[in-house]
Design a protein around this motif. Structure first.
Motif, PDB file in Angstrom:
ATOM      1  N   ASP A   1      25.986  65.047  62.203  1.00 24.76           N
ATOM      2  CA  ASP A   1      24.717  64.841  61.501  1.00 24.76           C
ATOM      3  C   ASP A   1      24.600  65.745  60.274  1.00 24.76           C
ATOM      4  O   ASP A   1      24.168  65.321  59.196  1.00 24.76           O
ATOM      5  N   LEU A   2      24.962  67.008  60.437  1.00 25.49           N
ATOM      6  CA  LEU A   2      24.826  67.969  59.342  1.00 25.49           C
ATOM      7  C   LEU A   2      25.687  67.575  58.147  1.00 25.49           C
ATOM      8  O   LEU A   2      25.262  67.689  56.987  1.00 25.49           O
ATOM      9  N   ARG A   3      26.907  67.114  58.417  1.00 24.50           N
ATOM     10  CA  ARG A   3      27.809  66.735  57.325  1.00 24.50           C
ATOM     11  C   ARG A   3      27.427  65.376  56.749  1.00 24.50           C
ATOM     12  O   ARG A   3      27.400  65.199  55.530  1.00 24.50           O
ATOM     13  N   HIS A   4      27.145  64.423  57.629  1.00 23.38           N
ATOM     14  CA  HIS A   4      26.856  63.063  57.177  1.00 23.38           C
ATOM     15  C   HIS A   4      25.604  63.026  56.299  1.00 23.38           C
ATOM     16  O   HIS A   4      25.555  62.298  55.308  1.00 23.38           O
ATOM     17  N   HIS A   5      24.599  63.822  56.670  1.00 28.25           N
ATOM     18  CA  HIS A   5      23.341  63.826  55.908  1.00 28.25           C
ATOM     19  C   HIS A   5      23.301  64.964  54.883  1.00 28.25           C
ATOM     20  O   HIS A   5      22.257  65.231  54.288  1.00 28.25           O
ATOM     21  N   ARG A   6      24.441  65.622  54.704  1.00 28.36           N
ATOM     22  CA  ARG A   6      24.606  66.657  53.674  1.00 28.36           C
ATOM     23  C   ARG A   6      23.558  67.763  53.771  1.00 28.36           C
ATOM     24  O   ARG A   6      23.006  68.226  52.773  1.00 28.36           O
ATOM     25  N   ILE A   7      23.283  68.154  54.994  1.00 25.62           N
ATOM     26  CA  ILE A   7      22.344  69.258  55.201  1.00 25.62           C
ATOM     27  C   ILE A   7      23.038  70.585  54.956  1.00 25.62           C
ATOM     28  O   ILE A   7      22.416  71.544  54.504  1.00 25.62           O
ATOM     29  N   ILE A   8      24.322  70.640  55.257  1.00 25.04           N
ATOM     30  CA  ILE A   8      25.106  71.845  54.937  1.00 25.04           C
ATOM     31  C   ILE A   8      26.141  71.477  53.886  1.00 25.04           C
ATOM     32  O   ILE A   8      26.656  70.357  53.876  1.00 25.04           O
ATOM     33  N   PRO A   9      26.442  72.401  52.976  1.00 26.41           N
ATOM     34  CA  PRO A   9      27.424  72.103  51.929  1.00 26.41           C
ATOM     35  C   PRO A   9      28.842  72.096  52.485  1.00 26.41           C
ATOM     36  O   PRO A   9      29.100  72.530  53.613  1.00 26.41           O
ATOM     37  N   GLN A  10      29.780  71.621  51.667  1.00 26.17           N
ATOM     38  CA  GLN A  10      31.175  71.547  52.092  1.00 26.17           C
ATOM     39  C   GLN A  10      31.726  72.923  52.475  1.00 26.17           C
ATOM     40  O   GLN A  10      32.595  73.032  53.328  1.00 26.17           O
ATOM     41  N   TRP A  11      31.217  73.948  51.827  1.00 23.95           N
ATOM     42  CA  TRP A  11      31.788  75.276  52.045  1.00 23.95           C
ATOM     43  C   TRP A  11      31.111  76.041  53.193  1.00 23.95           C
ATOM     44  O   TRP A  11      31.445  77.188  53.452  1.00 23.95           O
ATOM     45  N   ALA A  12      30.183  75.407  53.882  1.00 23.13           N
ATOM     46  CA  ALA A  12      29.509  76.091  54.987  1.00 23.13           C
ATOM     47  C   ALA A  12      30.510  76.434  56.093  1.00 23.13           C
ATOM     48  O   ALA A  12      31.424  75.662  56.392  1.00 23.13           O
ATOM     49  N   ILE A  13      30.329  77.589  56.698  1.00 23.30           N
ATOM     50  CA  ILE A  13      31.189  78.019  57.804  1.00 23.30           C
ATOM     51  C   ILE A  13      30.499  77.655  59.109  1.00 23.30           C
ATOM     52  O   ILE A  13      29.444  78.194  59.447  1.00 23.30           O
ATOM     53  N   PHE A  14      31.074  76.694  59.829  1.00 26.90           N
ATOM     54  CA  PHE A  14      30.538  76.202  61.094  1.00 26.90           C
ATOM     55  C   PHE A  14      31.580  76.465  62.164  1.00 26.90           C
ATOM     56  O   PHE A  14      32.653  75.845  62.167  1.00 26.90           O
ATOM     57  N   MET A  15      31.282  77.395  63.078  1.00 29.72           N
ATOM     58  CA  MET A  15      32.241  77.797  64.105  1.00 29.72           C
ATOM     59  C   MET A  15      31.749  77.350  65.470  1.00 29.72           C
ATOM     60  O   MET A  15      30.606  77.622  65.841  1.00 29.72           O
ATOM     61  N   MET A  16      32.616  76.639  66.217  1.00 33.79           N
ATOM     62  CA  MET A  16      32.242  76.111  67.524  1.00 33.79           C
ATOM     63  C   MET A  16      32.615  77.114  68.608  1.00 33.79           C
ATOM     64  O   MET A  16      33.758  77.594  68.664  1.00 33.79           O
TER      65      MET A  16
ATOM     66  N   ARG B   1      36.806  80.630  52.533  1.00 30.75           N
ATOM     67  CA  ARG B   1      35.705  80.128  51.716  1.00 30.75           C
ATOM     68  C   ARG B   1      35.733  80.741  50.323  1.00 30.75           C
ATOM     69  O   ARG B   1      35.509  80.047  49.322  1.00 30.75           O
ATOM     70  N   ALA B   2      35.997  82.025  50.233  1.00 32.21           N
ATOM     71  CA  ALA B   2      36.034  82.695  48.934  1.00 32.21           C
ATOM     72  C   ALA B   2      37.100  82.082  48.028  1.00 32.21           C
ATOM     73  O   ALA B   2      36.897  81.930  46.814  1.00 32.21           O
ATOM     74  N   ALA B   3      38.237  81.688  48.632  1.00 34.95           N
ATOM     75  CA  ALA B   3      39.316  81.101  47.839  1.00 34.95           C
ATOM     76  C   ALA B   3      38.945  79.715  47.315  1.00 34.95           C
ATOM     77  O   ALA B   3      39.220  79.381  46.161  1.00 34.95           O
ATOM     78  N   LEU B   4      38.293  78.922  48.158  1.00 32.40           N
ATOM     79  CA  LEU B   4      37.996  77.528  47.798  1.00 32.40           C
ATOM     80  C   LEU B   4      36.659  77.340  47.095  1.00 32.40           C
ATOM     81  O   LEU B   4      36.424  76.305  46.469  1.00 32.40           O
ATOM     82  N   LEU B   5      35.784  78.336  47.189  1.00 27.38           N
ATOM     83  CA  LEU B   5      34.420  78.189  46.681  1.00 27.38           C
ATOM     84  C   LEU B   5      34.337  77.792  45.203  1.00 27.38           C
ATOM     85  O   LEU B   5      33.520  76.930  44.849  1.00 27.38           O
ATOM     86  N   PRO B   6      35.153  78.370  44.297  1.00 26.19           N
ATOM     87  CA  PRO B   6      35.048  77.947  42.896  1.00 26.19           C
ATOM     88  C   PRO B   6      35.240  76.447  42.707  1.00 26.19           C
ATOM     89  O   PRO B   6      34.556  75.820  41.892  1.00 26.19           O
ATOM     90  N   VAL B   7      36.155  75.869  43.471  1.00 22.51           N
ATOM     91  CA  VAL B   7      36.404  74.427  43.357  1.00 22.51           C
ATOM     92  C   VAL B   7      35.219  73.642  43.905  1.00 22.51           C
ATOM     93  O   VAL B   7      34.734  72.697  43.279  1.00 22.51           O
ATOM     94  N   TYR B   8      34.725  74.030  45.091  1.00 23.28           N
ATOM     95  CA  TYR B   8      33.564  73.350  45.669  1.00 23.28           C
ATOM     96  C   TYR B   8      32.368  73.385  44.714  1.00 23.28           C
ATOM     97  O   TYR B   8      31.654  72.387  44.547  1.00 23.28           O
ATOM     98  N   GLN B   9      32.150  74.528  44.104  1.00 20.36           N
ATOM     99  CA  GLN B   9      30.998  74.665  43.210  1.00 20.36           C
ATOM    100  C   GLN B   9      31.132  73.781  41.971  1.00 20.36           C
ATOM    101  O   GLN B   9      30.157  73.190  41.513  1.00 20.36           O
ATOM    102  N   MET B  10      32.342  73.686  41.440  1.00 19.32           N
ATOM    103  CA  MET B  10      32.554  72.812  40.283  1.00 19.32           C
ATOM    104  C   MET B  10      32.255  71.360  40.640  1.00 19.32           C
ATOM    105  O   MET B  10      31.637  70.630  39.862  1.00 19.32           O
ATOM    106  N   VAL B  11      32.692  70.947  41.823  1.00 17.57           N
ATOM    107  CA  VAL B  11      32.424  69.573  42.262  1.00 17.57           C
ATOM    108  C   VAL B  11      30.923  69.355  42.401  1.00 17.57           C
ATOM    109  O   VAL B  11      30.390  68.342  41.944  1.00 17.57           O
ATOM    110  N   SER B  12      30.222  70.307  43.016  1.00 14.93           N
ATOM    111  CA  SER B  12      28.782  70.166  43.223  1.00 14.93           C
ATOM    112  C   SER B  12      28.017  70.159  41.905  1.00 14.93           C
ATOM    113  O   SER B  12      26.928  69.601  41.812  1.00 14.93           O
ATOM    114  N   GLN B  13      28.603  70.777  40.864  1.00  8.96           N
ATOM    115  CA  GLN B  13      27.974  70.818  39.539  1.00  8.96           C
ATOM    116  C   GLN B  13      28.352  69.612  38.677  1.00  8.96           C
ATOM    117  O   GLN B  13      27.958  69.529  37.520  1.00  8.96           O
TER     118      GLN B  13
END
Length: 543
Positions: free
Chosen positions: A78-93, A135-147
């Protein structure tokens, strides 16, 4: 020890003692910004209001039978499908070893990590550190996509591979996904192929198959997907794409088998269960459709994103089965369990119309359909499937004008996914042969119209737009032989006028290959190949 004092964490667990224990561990590593959620609904509400650096979620969110609520995997869906959390969110089960072994392979949406219970402060600290570094390594790319800077993101992925080789595969995957999002499918195909040269990864094979499918090479995509599910049966999304291709080519029975195989492996994905219900109903397997739709209602009952159309689908199935009591009970449950909105009201009125029609109350069915159509103008986001069903009921109950409005709207909207062939089938099913001719699909006429539109654009100097029209038409009619040569000719003209474009060139070679394979004696083929070779020699950068 790393400084975690700036981090915010949400703990999702129904067990108060477990929440307190995890909270205490976080305090020991200097994390003080900690909130709690006791179930999926509470978590969604909190995550809708604010973001967290880390989400620690118990897989088993409690309960039994129909009162289970959502588990951690369904919450993540639900969180991913409805985009409640961003791609870079850390979700640990957080899960026990037994549950982990059961869900790890078939997990639809992989969390950032699994943490097996019982765990220590050191373990949770190490896992958080690892997730933060990634996340720190990938975050610049995620942010560019979101922008909206997707092209910059592609370039950055290539640059960061050199400076951070540890995440080279992650950057390669991100680059391929961004290319796909930009509909640069031939380049995405090449990107996935490059990954596969290094390692036979299931997700890369899936991405490659999806890129090929988007280019209209459906037979190639189907063959790749069948091999993928044979070699890697827990690559769940491959089943969905394969079923979609099979359904698109009118092979519903095969699609149903594929989805049943997937549900047997991973029984909790609501979207897939809906698809299984749809295809089962289309093939006339009413019992399988009933089972699938009932599972959808059970598994989504505690979701914050319940869909009223799920009740409608079950009512439609029970009506087809002749179960008037079950259909009426489902319609009542829809009214009781979902709050009134224009969309819910449309679904409720439509469900009632089907029940009344089954009971022989023609006047009552027409009145309920009229109410549904009135509410439809106020609703937003109504699915094409529901609109098509409404049109079918309108045709059966003599509400012809309302049916025409719905059907014309669906055909005119490219995003509806509804074509003339589906509309024609609905008219036949409603025993309205008088409507069939109005909607009979004529591929040649549609292609001729697209070719004329492209020619007009080309004469006006809009070569790129002309090529886009032809490419879109090719995706709709990938097996239309005449369209291929027209598209190749237009692409070659654009490459000559505007310079080399790697994606267009790759698409051009794919079309030429298909012409050679299926029409080896085509009179235009030698000339088209010669033109391509000349342009490549003249413009293409050295490889």
């Amino acid at each position: 020890m790393s400084d975690y004092s700036h981090l915010s964490v949400l703990i999702v667990d129904p067990n108060q003692s477990m929440r307190s224990s995890v909270h205490n561990m976080l305090t020991q590593i200097n994390i003080s910004k900690v909130d709690h959620a006791v179930n999926a609904a509470t978590a969604i509400r909190q995550l809708s209001m604010r973001s967290y650096d880390v989400i620690l979620c118990e897989y088993d969110l409690g309960g039994s039978g129909d009162q289970t609520g959502q588990d951690g995997q369904q919450l993540l869906e639900d969180l991913r499908h409805h985009r409640i959390i961003p791609q870079w969110a850390i979700f640990m089960m957080l899960t026990s070893e037994g549950v982990y072994n059961k869900v790890i392979g078939a997990a639809e949406l992989q969390p950032s990590d699994y943490v097996l219970k019982p765990f220590t402060v050191e373990v949770i600290s190490q896992r958080i550190t690892r997730a933060l570094q990634r996340r720190a390594a990938l975050l610049p790319v995620y942010q560019m996509v979101s922008q909206g800077r997707a092209s910059d993101a592609i370039t950055t992925c290539q640059e960061l591979v050199q400076s951070q080789p540890r995440y080279a595969l992650e950057f390669a995957r991100l680059r391929a996904e961004v290319l796909t999002s930009l509909e640069r499918h031939s380049e995405a195909e090449q990107a996935y192929a490059a990954i596969l040269k290094q390692k036979p990864l299931g997700w890369a094979q899936l991405g490659q198959a999806r890129s090929i499918q988007q280019q209209g090479r459906l037979a190639d995509a189907e063959a790749l997907l069948k091999q993928l599910v044979a070699d890697n049966p827990e690559q769940m999304a491959a089943y969905d794409l394969l079923a979609a291709i099979l359904r698109g080519s009118g092979r519903d029975a095969e699609a149903k088998t594929v989805l049943e195989d997937a549900v047997a492996i991973s029984p909790h994905m609501v979207v897939r269960l809906r698809s299984l219900g749809d295809v089962a109903l289309a093939t006339g397997d009413v019992d399988a459709a009933e089972r699938a739709y009932k599972q959808v209602l059970v598994k989504s009952r505690h979701s914050e994103f319940r869909d009223a159309s799920d009740h409608v689908n079950l009512v439609r199935t029970l009506v087809k089965k002749g179960d008037a009591a079950g259909a009426a009970a489902t319609a009542r449950d829809l009214e009781r369990s979902l709050r009134s909105t224009p969309t819910t009201d449309v679904c409720h009125a439509y469900a009632n119309a089907m029940v009344k029609e089954l009971n022989g109350d023609t006047a009552g069915a027409a009145a309920a359909l009229d109410k549904a159509m009135t509410k439809l103008s106020e609703s937003t986001g109504m699915s094409s499937n529901i609109k098509l069903g409404l049109a079918h009921s309108c045709l059966k109950n003599g509400l012809d004008e309302q049916a025409v409005v719905l059907l014309d709207e669906l055909i005119a909207d490219p995003s509806s996914g509804i074509g003339a062939a589906q509309v024609e089938a609905v008219c036949r099913e409603a025993n309205r042969v008088d409507f069939v001719k109005r909607y009979e699909e004529n591929p040649d006429a549609a292609v001729d119209a697209a070719v004329r539109e492209a020619a007009e654009l080309s004469r006006g100097g809009a070569q790129g737009d002309a090529v886009d029209v032809l490419r879109k038409t090719l995706r709709r009619y990938p097996d239309h032989h005449g369209l291929r040569t027209v598209a190749v000719t237009a692409i070659l003209r654009l490459l000559n006028d505007s310079g080399w474009d790697a994606e267009l060139a790759t698409e051009c070679t794919g079309l030429l290959r298909r012409i050679r394979e299926e029409q080896a004696n085509h009179p235009l083929l030698p000339g088209l190949i010669a033109q391509y070779a000349t342009l490549r020699k003249k413009y293409a950068p050295p490889s």
